[in-house]
Scaffold this motif. Structure first.
Motif, mmCIF file in Angstrom:
data_model
loop_
_atom_site.group_PDB
_atom_site.id
_atom_site.type_symbol
_atom_site.label_atom_id
_atom_site.label_comp_id
_atom_site.label_asym_id
_atom_site.label_seq_id
_atom_site.Cartn_x
_atom_site.Cartn_y
_atom_site.Cartn_z
ATOM 1 N N GLU A 233 4.625 12.602 -2.700
ATOM 2 C CA GLU A 233 6.108 13.568 -2.735
ATOM 3 C C GLU A 233 7.311 12.821 -2.009
ATOM 4 O OE1 GLU A 233 4.902 18.067 -2.758
ATOM 5 O OE2 GLU A 233 3.314 16.961 -3.893
ATOM 6 N N LYS A 234 7.192 11.628 -1.993
ATOM 7 C CA LYS A 234 8.565 11.441 -1.177
ATOM 8 C C LYS A 234 8.903 10.273 -1.937
ATOM 9 C CE LYS A 234 8.831 14.677 1.984
ATOM 10 N NZ LYS A 234 10.253 14.959 1.800
ATOM 11 N N PRO A 235 9.106 9.897 -3.461
ATOM 12 C CA PRO A 235 9.290 8.578 -4.441
ATOM 13 C C PRO A 235 10.586 8.343 -4.044
ATOM 14 C CG PRO A 235 9.314 10.468 -5.319
ATOM 15 C CD PRO A 235 8.519 10.652 -4.167
ATOM 16 N N LYS A 236 11.860 9.192 -3.678
ATOM 17 C CA LYS A 236 12.661 8.549 -2.998
ATOM 18 C C LYS A 236 12.892 7.739 -2.246
ATOM 19 C CE LYS A 236 16.250 10.737 -3.985
ATOM 20 N NZ LYS A 236 18.121 12.380 -3.912
ATOM 21 N N LEU A 237 12.258 8.520 -1.308
ATOM 22 C CA LEU A 237 12.122 8.081 0.439
ATOM 23 C C LEU A 237 11.818 6.518 0.622
ATOM 24 C CD1 LEU A 237 12.417 7.665 3.532
ATOM 25 C CD2 LEU A 237 10.265 9.219 3.943
ATOM 26 N N GLY A 238 10.190 6.223 -0.815
ATOM 27 C CA GLY A 238 9.828 4.580 -0.575
ATOM 28 C C GLY A 238 11.042 4.175 -0.948
ATOM 29 N N LEU A 239 11.687 4.507 -2.683
ATOM 30 C CA LEU A 239 12.731 3.531 -2.955
ATOM 31 C C LEU A 239 12.937 3.304 -1.366
ATOM 32 C CD1 LEU A 239 13.629 2.041 -4.828
ATOM 33 C CD2 LEU A 239 15.142 4.091 -5.946
ATOM 34 N N GLY A 240 14.380 3.951 -0.893
ATOM 35 C CA GLY A 240 14.586 3.961 -0.107
ATOM 36 C C GLY A 240 14.444 2.585 1.003
ATOM 37 N N VAL A 241 13.381 2.606 1.418
ATOM 38 C CA VAL A 241 12.640 2.052 2.381
ATOM 39 C C VAL A 241 12.543 0.532 1.593
ATOM 40 C CG1 VAL A 241 10.680 1.426 3.629
ATOM 41 C CG2 VAL A 241 11.744 3.431 3.521
ATOM 42 N N ILE A 242 12.234 0.504 0.498
ATOM 43 C CA ILE A 242 12.392 -1.097 -0.141
ATOM 44 C C ILE A 242 14.199 -1.808 -0.425
ATOM 45 C CG2 ILE A 242 10.899 -1.913 -2.571
ATOM 46 C CD1 ILE A 242 8.986 -1.239 -0.478
ATOM 47 N N VAL A 243 14.442 -0.487 -1.044
ATOM 48 C CA VAL A 243 15.566 -1.341 -1.522
ATOM 49 C C VAL A 243 16.172 -2.035 0.153
ATOM 50 C CG1 VAL A 243 18.471 -0.401 -1.834
ATOM 51 C CG2 VAL A 243 16.248 -0.182 -3.204
ATOM 52 N N ILE A 244 16.591 -1.048 1.300
ATOM 53 C CA ILE A 244 17.156 -1.888 2.962
ATOM 54 C C ILE A 244 15.935 -3.053 2.813
ATOM 55 C CG2 ILE A 244 16.705 -1.240 4.879
ATOM 56 C CD1 ILE A 244 17.188 2.460 4.050
ATOM 57 N N ALA A 245 14.959 -3.126 2.687
ATOM 58 C CA ALA A 245 14.294 -4.371 2.921
ATOM 59 C C ALA A 245 14.388 -5.033 2.023
ATOM 60 C CB ALA A 245 12.391 -4.354 2.892
ATOM 61 N N VAL B 211 1.207 -1.403 0.109
ATOM 62 C CA VAL B 211 0.546 0.006 0.108
ATOM 63 C C VAL B 211 1.047 1.362 0.172
ATOM 64 C CG1 VAL B 211 -1.563 1.237 0.808
ATOM 65 C CG2 VAL B 211 -2.283 -1.271 1.272
ATOM 66 N N PHE B 212 2.311 1.589 0.729
ATOM 67 C CA PHE B 212 2.760 2.497 1.274
ATOM 68 C C PHE B 212 3.561 2.663 -0.145
ATOM 69 C CE2 PHE B 212 2.169 1.770 5.434
ATOM 70 C CZ PHE B 212 1.831 3.352 5.368
ATOM 71 N N GLN B 213 3.269 1.377 -0.836
ATOM 72 C CA GLN B 213 4.606 1.936 -2.464
ATOM 73 C C GLN B 213 3.974 3.114 -3.743
ATOM 74 O OE1 GLN B 213 5.571 -0.864 -4.766
ATOM 75 N NE2 GLN B 213 6.410 -2.860 -2.761
ATOM 76 N N SER B 214 2.746 2.909 -3.162
ATOM 77 C CA SER B 214 2.039 3.919 -3.943
ATOM 78 C C SER B 214 1.662 5.534 -3.267
ATOM 79 C CB SER B 214 0.289 3.427 -4.564
ATOM 80 O OG SER B 214 0.154 3.845 -3.500
ATOM 81 N N PHE B 215 1.196 5.198 -1.806
ATOM 82 C CA PHE B 215 1.586 6.586 -1.426
ATOM 83 C C PHE B 215 2.623 7.743 -1.157
ATOM 84 C CE2 PHE B 215 -2.385 4.259 0.807
ATOM 85 C CZ PHE B 215 -3.821 5.430 0.325
ATOM 86 N N PHE B 216 3.480 6.922 -1.097
ATOM 87 C CA PHE B 216 5.291 7.043 -1.626
ATOM 88 C C PHE B 216 4.955 8.611 -2.027
ATOM 89 C CE2 PHE B 216 7.148 4.529 2.654
ATOM 90 C CZ PHE B 216 7.172 5.720 2.797
ATOM 91 N N VAL B 217 4.470 7.878 -3.495
ATOM 92 C CA VAL B 217 4.470 8.943 -4.601
ATOM 93 C C VAL B 217 3.527 9.658 -4.182
ATOM 94 C CG1 VAL B 217 4.160 8.760 -7.224
ATOM 95 C CG2 VAL B 217 5.411 6.922 -6.359
#
Length: 233
Positions: A169-181, A160-166
């Motif tokens: 206006e925080k797509p980079k933060l969402g990407l960072g979370v997924i990469v770390i995971a 759910v949060f993958q789309s909500f980060f965009v």
């Protein structure tokens, strides 16, 4: 509503959602979401790689047999989504209402995830038998399913949060979370399965840890005052 994207030159490019998208702008806009989906898909691949090489064929077959059942449950996170209605409401200048929609969808996912996970843990032996598992294969299916279902609500929230980060206006933060995971999953698979030889349970616990990072960190971020457009209330 504006989306700020980091360009390769080190500067921020401002993109208004109502403007005309060129192929270059569209690629920059969707790239974080594409990478997030790739890393989300890597979980099962990495588990299979280590399980097949370090645990054995039966355990590997168990992961593949029970995986459709686990993905069917996790589909709730993809089904709920809701970023479109939240973005539309933000665009209309109704920030309070947008945050109410956002909060409702997050809580719905969390509650639904807990209920479905509990049912999955309870009925996983029945489901595995229905898929044709017996003996050692059945034991491994139930073991892997019950451990990974512990983090299923977090995995749904991650989706759910993958789309909500965009939307926030925080797509980079969402990407960072997924990469770390995703990296956490790989490292723990190597340690728990390859080094400490914990077996199939080690692969499952690696997945659980990575999914908790991907699903619970966004809750901590959006639950407090932040610099994005969204906040849990």
């Amino acid at each position: 509503m504006f989306i700020y994207l980091h360009t390769t030159g080190g500067f921020y490019m401002q993109i208004q959602l109502s403007e005309h998208f060129t192929y270059k702008k569209l690629l920059r806009f969707v790239l974080p979401s594409i990478v997030m989906m790739i890393f989300t898909s890597i979980y099962g691949v990495v588990d299979g790689l280590f399980v097949s090489n370090y645990v054995g064929k039966t355990a590997f077959a168990a992961v593949n047999l029970i995986m459709p059942f686990l993905m069917a449950i996790s589909a709730l996170g993809f089904m709920i989504g809701g970023s479109a209605i939240v973005a539309k409401t933000l665009g209309e200048g109704k920030k309070k209402q947008a945050n109410e929609y956002f909060s409702m969808l997050v809580y719905l996912t969390l509650i639904g995830g807990i209920v479905l996970s509990a049912l999955g843990i309870l009925f996983s032996p029945l489901i595995a038998r229905g898929l044709g598992a017996d003996g050692a294969l059945l034991t491994n299916c139930v073991l892997y399913a019950r451990i990974t279902l512990l983090s299923m609500p977090a995995f749904m929230l991650q989706n759910v949060f993958q789309s909500f980060f965009v939307t926030a206006e925080k797509p980079k933060l969402g990407l960072g979370v997924i990469v770390i995971a995703g990296v956490t999953n790989m490292v723990l698979d190597f340690l728990l399965v390859g080094v400490f030889q914990i077996g199939l349970a080690g692969a499952a616990f690696a997945t659980v840890t990575s999914e908790c990072i991907g699903g619970l960190f966004p809750i901590l971020y959006f639950a407090r005052k932040n610099s994005s457009l969204l906040k849990l209330g």
